[in-house]
Design a protein around this motif. Structure first.
Motif, PDB file in Angstrom:
ATOM      1  N   ALA A   1       0.847  -1.199  -0.051  1.00  0.00           N
ATOM      2  CA  ALA A   1       0.116   0.290  -0.176  1.00  0.00           C
ATOM      3  C   ALA A   1       0.966   1.343   0.056  1.00  0.00           C
ATOM      4  CB  ALA A   1      -0.715  -0.173   1.336  1.00  0.00           C
ATOM      5  N   CYS A   2       2.027   1.282   0.671  1.00  0.00           N
ATOM      6  CA  CYS A   2       2.946   2.394   0.738  1.00  0.00           C
ATOM      7  C   CYS A   2       3.380   2.711  -0.688  1.00  0.00           C
ATOM      8  CB  CYS A   2       3.961   2.145   1.689  1.00  0.00           C
ATOM      9  SG  CYS A   2       3.345   2.175   3.592  1.00  0.00           S
ATOM     10  N   ARG A   3       3.721   1.587  -1.514  1.00  0.00           N
ATOM     11  CA  ARG A   3       4.409   1.760  -2.929  1.00  0.00           C
ATOM     12  C   ARG A   3       3.243   2.432  -3.806  1.00  0.00           C
ATOM     13  NH1 ARG A   3       8.428  -2.717  -1.520  1.00  0.00           N
ATOM     14  NH2 ARG A   3      10.418  -1.709  -1.668  1.00  0.00           N
ATOM     15  N   GLU A   4       2.043   1.637  -3.430  1.00  0.00           N
ATOM     16  CA  GLU A   4       0.976   1.888  -4.423  1.00  0.00           C
ATOM     17  C   GLU A   4       0.501   3.556  -4.193  1.00  0.00           C
ATOM     18  OE1 GLU A   4      -2.024  -0.754  -3.402  1.00  0.00           O
ATOM     19  OE2 GLU A   4      -1.959  -2.171  -5.223  1.00  0.00           O
ATOM     20  N   ALA A   5       0.717   3.777  -3.021  1.00  0.00           N
ATOM     21  CA  ALA A   5       0.645   5.395  -2.687  1.00  0.00           C
ATOM     22  C   ALA A   5       1.451   6.509  -3.572  1.00  0.00           C
ATOM     23  CB  ALA A   5       0.650   5.562  -1.285  1.00  0.00           C
ATOM     24  N   THR A   6       2.515   5.766  -4.150  1.00  0.00           N
ATOM     25  CA  THR A   6       3.382   6.768  -4.816  1.00  0.00           C
ATOM     26  C   THR A   6       2.711   7.142  -6.136  1.00  0.00           C
ATOM     27  OG1 THR A   6       4.424   4.967  -6.231  1.00  0.00           O
ATOM     28  CG2 THR A   6       5.390   5.465  -4.015  1.00  0.00           C
ATOM     29  N   GLY A   7       1.803   6.276  -6.580  1.00  0.00           N
ATOM     30  CA  GLY A   7       1.048   6.693  -7.674  1.00  0.00           C
ATOM     31  C   GLY A   7       1.741   6.332  -9.198  1.00  0.00           C
ATOM     32  N   ALA A   8       2.863   5.638  -8.991  1.00  0.00           N
ATOM     33  CA  ALA A   8       3.910   5.364 -10.082  1.00  0.00           C
ATOM     34  C   ALA A   8       4.099   3.823 -10.103  1.00  0.00           C
ATOM     35  CB  ALA A   8       5.223   6.179  -9.928  1.00  0.00           C
ATOM     36  N   LEU A   9       3.530   3.277  -9.213  1.00  0.00           N
ATOM     37  CA  LEU A   9       4.186   1.608  -8.955  1.00  0.00           C
ATOM     38  C   LEU A   9       3.307   1.111 -10.414  1.00  0.00           C
ATOM     39  CD1 LEU A   9       5.539  -0.534  -7.246  1.00  0.00           C
ATOM     40  CD2 LEU A   9       3.380  -1.118  -6.286  1.00  0.00           C
ATOM     41  N   LYS A  10       4.025   0.350 -10.909  1.00  0.00           N
ATOM     42  CA  LYS A  10       3.363  -0.541 -12.212  1.00  0.00           C
ATOM     43  C   LYS A  10       3.277  -1.883 -11.747  1.00  0.00           C
ATOM     44  CE  LYS A  10       2.821   1.127 -15.688  1.00  0.00           C
ATOM     45  NZ  LYS A  10       1.832   2.032 -15.895  1.00  0.00           N
ATOM     46  N   ASP A  11       4.007  -2.384 -10.773  1.00  0.00           N
ATOM     47  CA  ASP A  11       3.863  -3.734 -10.209  1.00  0.00           C
ATOM     48  C   ASP A  11       4.929  -3.908  -9.134  1.00  0.00           C
ATOM     49  OD1 ASP A  11       3.166  -6.544  -9.710  1.00  0.00           O
ATOM     50  OD2 ASP A  11       3.609  -7.145 -11.780  1.00  0.00           O
ATOM     51  N   LEU A  12       4.822  -5.100  -8.473  1.00  0.00           N
ATOM     52  CA  LEU A  12       5.969  -5.308  -7.447  1.00  0.00           C
ATOM     53  C   LEU A  12       7.209  -5.966  -8.314  1.00  0.00           C
ATOM     54  CD1 LEU A  12       4.039  -7.323  -4.636  1.00  0.00           C
ATOM     55  CD2 LEU A  12       4.716  -4.667  -4.795  1.00  0.00           C
ATOM     56  N   SER A  13       8.227  -5.893  -8.001  1.00  0.00           N
ATOM     57  CA  SER A  13       9.229  -6.607  -8.756  1.00  0.00           C
ATOM     58  C   SER A  13       9.632  -7.937  -8.382  1.00  0.00           C
ATOM     59  CB  SER A  13      10.593  -5.897  -8.455  1.00  0.00           C
ATOM     60  OG  SER A  13      10.888  -5.728  -7.232  1.00  0.00           O
ATOM     61  N   PHE A  14       8.748  -8.575  -7.301  1.00  0.00           N
ATOM     62  CA  PHE A  14       8.837 -10.011  -6.998  1.00  0.00           C
ATOM     63  C   PHE A  14       7.941  -9.954  -5.698  1.00  0.00           C
ATOM     64  CE2 PHE A  14      12.468  -8.162  -4.847  1.00  0.00           C
ATOM     65  CZ  PHE A  14      12.462  -8.475  -3.346  1.00  0.00           C
ATOM     66  N   ASP A  15       7.241 -11.181  -5.233  1.00  0.00           N
ATOM     67  CA  ASP A  15       6.350 -11.421  -4.243  1.00  0.00           C
ATOM     68  C   ASP A  15       7.164 -10.958  -2.895  1.00  0.00           C
ATOM     69  OD1 ASP A  15       4.195 -12.061  -5.800  1.00  0.00           O
ATOM     70  OD2 ASP A  15       4.298 -14.011  -5.513  1.00  0.00           O
ATOM     71  N   THR A  16       6.640 -10.090  -2.188  1.00  0.00           N
ATOM     72  CA  THR A  16       7.257  -9.463  -1.047  1.00  0.00           C
ATOM     73  C   THR A  16       7.510 -10.798  -0.073  1.00  0.00           C
ATOM     74  OG1 THR A  16       5.948  -7.542  -1.187  1.00  0.00           O
ATOM     75  CG2 THR A  16       7.004  -7.884   0.967  1.00  0.00           C
ATOM     76  N   ILE A  17       8.657 -10.713   0.436  1.00  0.00           N
ATOM     77  CA  ILE A  17       9.189 -11.703   1.596  1.00  0.00           C
ATOM     78  C   ILE A  17       8.800 -11.023   2.777  1.00  0.00           C
ATOM     79  CG2 ILE A  17      11.161 -12.961   2.525  1.00  0.00           C
ATOM     80  CD1 ILE A  17      11.988 -13.160  -0.245  1.00  0.00           C
ATOM     81  N   ALA A  18       8.255 -11.271   3.790  1.00  0.00           N
ATOM     82  CA  ALA A  18       7.990 -10.940   5.244  1.00  0.00           C
ATOM     83  C   ALA A  18       8.124 -11.980   5.913  1.00  0.00           C
ATOM     84  CB  ALA A  18       6.635 -10.213   5.295  1.00  0.00           C
ATOM     85  N   GLY A  19       9.211 -12.158   6.464  1.00  0.00           N
ATOM     86  CA  GLY A  19       9.565 -13.234   7.479  1.00  0.00           C
ATOM     87  C   GLY A  19       9.731 -12.844   8.885  1.00  0.00           C
ATOM     88  N   ALA A  20       8.470 -13.222   9.690  1.00  0.00           N
ATOM     89  CA  ALA A  20       8.732 -13.010  11.377  1.00  0.00           C
ATOM     90  C   ALA A  20       9.253 -14.160  11.884  1.00  0.00           C
ATOM     91  CB  ALA A  20       7.068 -12.876  11.535  1.00  0.00           C
TER      92      ALA A  20
END
Length: 602
Positions: free
Chosen positions: A357-376
């Motif tokens: 959501a933070c990246r989408e808020a830039t208004g310029a994001l075309k896609d993620l560059s890979f599926d986000t890794i979030a390791g808890a």
């Protein structure tokens, strides 16, 4: 573009799909079948329709292979995936072996004399097949090419092949016209002693013609092929469903746009010509077709690979701007992790969605560059972990959170990892984090003679770990494209021998790490571009260095300052000062106040 969490594999895939595969193998007279991860275009990240390894086994990693016989199956993975493969596949159905250059060849050499082992020539490189053939010949085993892949025949609900629109990528982002690129590539083909080159890598297709698509997940790549003549003229083969209005006029008259079905005949028409083709990028099928056509094959690196990897001034400036935009999004995300998330203890799904959501808020994001890794916690100890419905964890006090993600923007591709403390870190966590940081700094500040390879630099990032009897099982750095794939060759920084020198304009990651299985993981990653370095007075040789592209604060709570040398402390302070100077003006309110504190001197 929203990342999904329910499209995953499970250990039951093998039990359900191996019998279907074995039925088809038996009908084709095969005692065994080889399954690489790569698809027809040697992609790392695959369209769903080409996820054959995942379909057969349940393993969803981006590197691996399998070999299936009538009553046994083996999976080959590297050190990044040893934990993941055990979780995603049934130990009762699969043996596990290390994925090495000779791993599958050793397996072939273990098969009974007279066995018939099938392979799909569209999925294997000719060099990999040569190793397999040598092993097969030693033990009198037959390697049999099959044009109907038994997985494709058994996969009843297989998704359709992608047909994303192919669109122009404007020169203001590319920095060079497609006509200029074709002229350069034509000259390279001629210098190699060839009359034409066959180009099959989607990233090269996109770069050469200044086009982008969406056939490959998280990468703006069009799947297609091209034949480029030494005079710079070219034929581009695309599925007609992908061709958009205006594409033909963008490509101009010297590029003939043809349907994908026309490719075999076009290869046949190269009879008697010297044809350049890359054995590392193009599958054995192309070599077989050219050989049968009577062409003289000139083996050589894809002539687009080095020009694509050595970014021009426009692409480098675009990457700088993409990273500033991305840095502001990261600052917003990291502020959330450091404040609200410390109390609410969100799960990995919520963390991924927040960063996106933070990246989408830039208004310029075309896609993620890979599926986000979030390791808890323990999940952070899996270097290429992807949150899925079955594995999602909440962050916990006293543990670590590792988040690795990136964005695709028209002017650049980003990839950054930050590891953050949840609550008060332990002495062990701070020690390990600081050793990773020391290695990261060493790779950021190094000067090296022109002609140096990433392989020669790799030990610098590992030395602080080695001094404590530690290491990590992935490379230290990979190449990154310019609104292309987040993983790009031929450059890399790794233990594995690589003869490609690091050249001015190449963008690479700098990402040493440490992983404590069952507990937590640490990785610090920024992107950096190779630049000329100032030669000190008395210096005798041209030198290179790195310019940092990524600007996001490093968690100061995890730094054991006493482990840093004065020079290392100065680097951290300077990096944070530059982060504040560049990113501070792009954020506001609480985020800005937090960023100022996060970037304060040690």
């Amino acid at each position: 573009m929203r990342q999904t969490f329910d499209q995953t594999t499970d250990p039951g895939f093998g039990a359900r799909h191996l019998p279907l595969l074995r039925e088809r193998m038996a009908a084709q007279g095969l005692d065994a079948f080889l399954i690489p991860h790569e698809d027809e275009h040697q992609n790392e990240y695959l369209p769903e329709a080409n996820e054959r390894l995942a379909w057969a086994t349940g393993f969803s990693g981006s590197a691996g292979a399998a070999a299936v016989t009538a009553n046994a199956a083996t999976i080959f993975v590297d050190g990044r995936y040893t934990t993941q493969v055990a979780a995603q596949t049934d130990k009762a159905l699969f043996d596990y072996r290390e994925l090495t250059a000779d791993g599958m060849a050793d397996w072939v050499a273990d098969q009974p004399k007279g066995s018939v082992i099938g392979y799909d020539p569209r999925l294997h490189s000719p060099d990999a097949l040569a190793r397999l053939r040598r092993a097969a010949d030693r033990v009198s085993v037959e390697l049999k090419p099959v044009m109907e892949n038994p997985i494709d025949l058994a996969w009843e609900d297989r998704p359709d092949q992608p047909a994303a629109p192919v669109v122009p990528h404007e020169d203001r982002y590319a920095g060079e016209s497609a006509a200029s690129k074709r002229a350069r590539i034509g000259q390279a083909v001629a210098r190699a002693g060839a009359e034409a080159a066959v180009i099959t890598a989607p990233s090269s297709i996109a770069w050469l013609f200044n086009i982008r698509g969406g056939d490959v997940i998280r990468s703006p790549l069009p799947i297609g092929q091209a034949i480029v003549d030494a005079d710079g003229k070219a034929r581009l083969f695309l599925d007609p469903r992908k061709v958009t209005d205006g594409l033909a006029s963008w490509l101009r008259n010297e590029v003939s746009l043809q349907p994908a079905e026309a490719l075999p005949a076009a290869l046949d028409a190269l009879s008697g010509k010297a044809v350049m083709i890359d054995p590392a990028q193009s599958s054995a099928w192309y070599f077989d077709q050219l050989d049968q056509a009577g062409a003289r094959i000139v083996r050589g690196m894809d002539p687009c690979a080095l020009p694509r990897a050595t970014k021009n001034a426009v692409e480098i400036e675009g990457s700088r701007q993409a990273h500033l935009r991305d840095g502001a999004a990261l600052a917003t995300f990291l502020h959330w992790v450091a404040t609200e998330a410390q109390d609410t203890l969100p799960d990995e799904r919520e963390i991924v969605e927040k960063l996106e959501a933070c990246r989408e808020a830039t208004g310029a994001l075309k896609d993620l560059s890979f599926d986000t890794i979030a390791g808890a916690g323990p999940n952070g100890a899996l270097p290429h972990y992807k949150p899925t419905t079955e594995t999602i964890r909440r962050i916990e006090k006293g543990s670590l959170l590792l988040v690795d993600g990136g964005g695709q923007y028209l002017d650049g591709t980003t990839d950054v990892t930050r590891t953050m403390a949840v609550g008060e870190p332990t002495a062990e966590q701070k020690d390990r984090f600081t050793r990773v940081l020391k290695g990261h700094i060493a790779m950021a500040v190094v000067r090296f003679p022109a002609g140096t390879t990433g392989h020669q630099l790799d030990a610098l990032a590992r030395l602080p770990m080695w001094e404590a009897g530690l290491d990590y099982d992935h490379g230290t750095g990979h190449g990154v494209g310019s609104y292309l794939g987040v993983h790009e060759g031929p450059q890399r920084i790794a233990k594995a021998v690589n003869t490609q020198p690091l050249l001015e304009g190449m963008i690479l990651s700098n990402e040493p790490g440490y992983y404590k299985p069952g507990h937590w993981g640490i990785r610090i990653e920024t992107l950096q571009v190779v630049t000329p370095a100032v030669v000190p007075e008395g210096g005798e040789r041209p030198m290179h260095g790195f310019e940092q592209l990524t600007f996001a604060p490093i968690d100061r709570a995890l730094i054991e300052v006493d482990l840093l040398t004065p020079a290392e402390r100065a680097y951290v302070d300077a990096y944070h000062a530059e982060t504040w100077a560049k990113i501070g003006p792009l954020v506001a309110g609480e985020v800005k106040s937090w960023l100022e504190q996060a970037c304060a001197p040690l």
